[in-house]
Design an enzyme around this catalytic site. Structure first.
Site, PDB file in Angstrom:
ATOM      1  CD  GLU A 207      -3.077  -1.018   0.405  1.00  0.00           C
ATOM      2  OE1 GLU A 207      -3.362   0.116  -0.026  1.00  0.00           O
ATOM      3  OE2 GLU A 207      -3.739  -2.036   0.105  1.00  0.00           O
ATOM      4  CB  CYS A 241      -1.635   7.524   1.472  1.00  0.00           C
ATOM      5  SG  CYS A 241      -3.102   6.657   2.015  1.00  0.00           S
TER       6      CYS A 241
END
Ligand code: NAD
Length: 454
Positions: A207, A241
């Site tokens: 990720e 993010c």
């Protein structure tokens, strides 16, 4: 580290985690431990970077509780064997797919949402029947410590344990043989993890991050666009993010857009004392971000207090791809605004760079929306919204290309930590001679017919 992994492997081989009732009990235990310690978690994260209890609940705990509830409710269904069609060639018989846990898993977390990014993958790993070693980020040190304390005082380390530490400890962990590695963090460290995993052919979920664009078309609903964008960009002081990293605005509305963004920022009163703003995680990152602000391009904000680790919400205008701010993921409260003439130009600018983790399009036009969704590859995103797609666990969350490999949340998380074993089961009372010698023409024709190849 070696001992921990050996102990977990032995525990996994005892088959206790295969039992769905065991998994549900562990998930319930984790939930009640988190609930009992919510206040200590709030205090730790506030000490680390002044994240308020409001933000801690809405952006971290709520997602963790949601994933826990969903896993507890559905793990039986997710882990049940799934019948599939059996082809004519294999009749009589039945076929099915059985999800099985991968085994001993390693979860490595990032610092920006330390609870959510640690516990959400752990929940998926537990639901799928794995044992777990969790290595949270060392940067929010109080948060890492409290997670380690709560987990290690209450779980059997042979099943679930937290190992605290930074690069040295993670490197040592990565030298062990795991059956699954789930990593959240930066692209360069993602590559280190991938290489370490390759030595043991360990499957990975990465990720990662990158520069996520928001495209603002001239026909968008400007007031709501601006409201949602300002919230999404400055939440957690831009240390998200999937925050919009930069804006591509259609040039005819650039001035109005910038003016409205500033008005909205003022209205929001971002400040740690208001509980809607946080510090930058450490001095090094504050300095890194400060060096990205080109004073000549500051449209609003721009103030930096290195010692207090606070950067004012900042908008840069007239930015080009050559500027320093466009060379790397920003991961802070600085928003560069670039312009484009027509949609094709915006799309080609994005496509000239690595595939982003998220992409956002603000428009009222259906064809514009379809073009963006069809032509740009990115992990996930939203139309007329930003960030909120993460709050729907039915949407698998993950990147593509440089922004990551694999996905999780909800059933996608269960799948990420499972192997789907394919089984064909045949009775013994019937055995046609078709595949056996002698291989006659008649048999071949019959096989061709059965396989639909005549
Ligand atoms: P990072 O890569 O520096 O650190 C992540 C983890 O890796 C930490 O636990 C750290 O201890 C460990 N680590 C750091 N250097 C290492 C090394 N050399 N060898 C082995 N392990 C090492 O990332 P970060 O600063 O914690 O997080 C920021 C990055 O993470 C951003 O790029 C952001 O976009 C990304 N991110 C992605 C997601 C997502 O869900 N895709 C979520 C949050 C953050």
């Amino acid at each position: 580290m070696k001992e921990i992994v050996l102990e977990q492997r032995e525990f996994f081989n005892s088959n206790q985690t295969k039992d769905v009732a065991f998994r549900i009990a562990q998930l319930k235990k984790l939930k009640s431990l988190i609930k009992e310690n919510e206040k200590s978690f709030d205090e730790a994260i506030f000490t680390d970077f002044k994240k308020s209890a409001f933000d801690n609940f809405t952006c971290e705990m709520a997602l963790v509780y949601h994933d826990l509830d969903e896993a507890i409710k559905n793990v039986k269904k997710w882990s049940a064997k799934k019948p599939v069609k059996t082809n004519l060639l294999n009749q009589p018989g039945k076929s099915y797919v059985v999800p099985e846990p991968l085994g001993v898993s390693l979860v490595i977390g990032a610092w920006n949402y330390p609870f959510q990014l640690s516990f959400a993958p752990v929940i998926a790993a537990m639901a799928a029947g794995n044992t777990v070693v969790l290595k949270p980020s060392e940067l929010p040190q109080n948060t890492s410590r409290i997670m380690a304390q709560v987990v290690n005082e209450n779980f059997d380390p042979a099943y679930f344990t937290v190992v605290e530490g930074g690069v040295a400890e993670t490197t040592e962990l990565l030298a062990q043989k795991f059956d699954k590695i789930f990593f959240t963090g930066s692209v360069p460290v993602g590559k280190i993890v991938y290489q370490a995993a390759a030595k043991n052919l360990t499957p990975v979920t990465l990720e990662l991050g990158g520069k996520s664009p928001a495209i603002i078309e001239a026909d968008c609903d400007l007031p709501i666009t601006v409201k949602r964008l300002v919230w999404a960009k400055f939440l957690n002081a831009g240390q998200t993010c999937i925050a919009p990293d930069y804006i591509l605005v259609q040039e005819s509305i650039k001035d109005l857009f910038l003016q409205k963004m500033v008005e909205e920022i003022e209205k929001e009163k971002f400040d740690v004392t208001n509980g809607n703003y946080v510090q930058i995680i450490n001095q090094r990152n504050t300095e890194r971000l400060a060096s990205m602000i080109d004073k000549e391009k500051v449209y609003s904000g721009g103030k930096v207090d290195i010692e207090k680790r606070i950067i004012q919400p900042t908008i840069l205008s007239d930015v080009t791809w050559e500027d320093k701010i466009m060379q790397d993921e920003i991961f802070g409260p600085i928003l560069p605004v670039l312009t484009y003439r027509d949609l094709s130009e915006a799309i080609s600018q994005i496509k000239a760079h690595p595939r982003p983790l998220s992409c956002y399009i603000f428009t009222k036009n259906n064809r514009t929306k379809e073009r963006v969704l069809n032509e740009i590859s990115f992990g996930g995103g939203a139309v007329n919204e930003a960030i909120m797609h993460i709050a729907n666990s039915s949407l698998p969350f993950g990147g593509v290309g440089n922004s990551g490999i694999g996905a999780y949340h909800g059933e996608a998380g269960f799948r990420t930590f499972s192997h789907y074993k394919s089984i064909l089961e045949k009775p013994t009372w019937f055995e046609p001679s078709l595949k056996y010698f002698p291989h006659t023409k008649k048999k071949l024709n019959l096989i061709k017919w059965i396989m639909g190849q005549r």
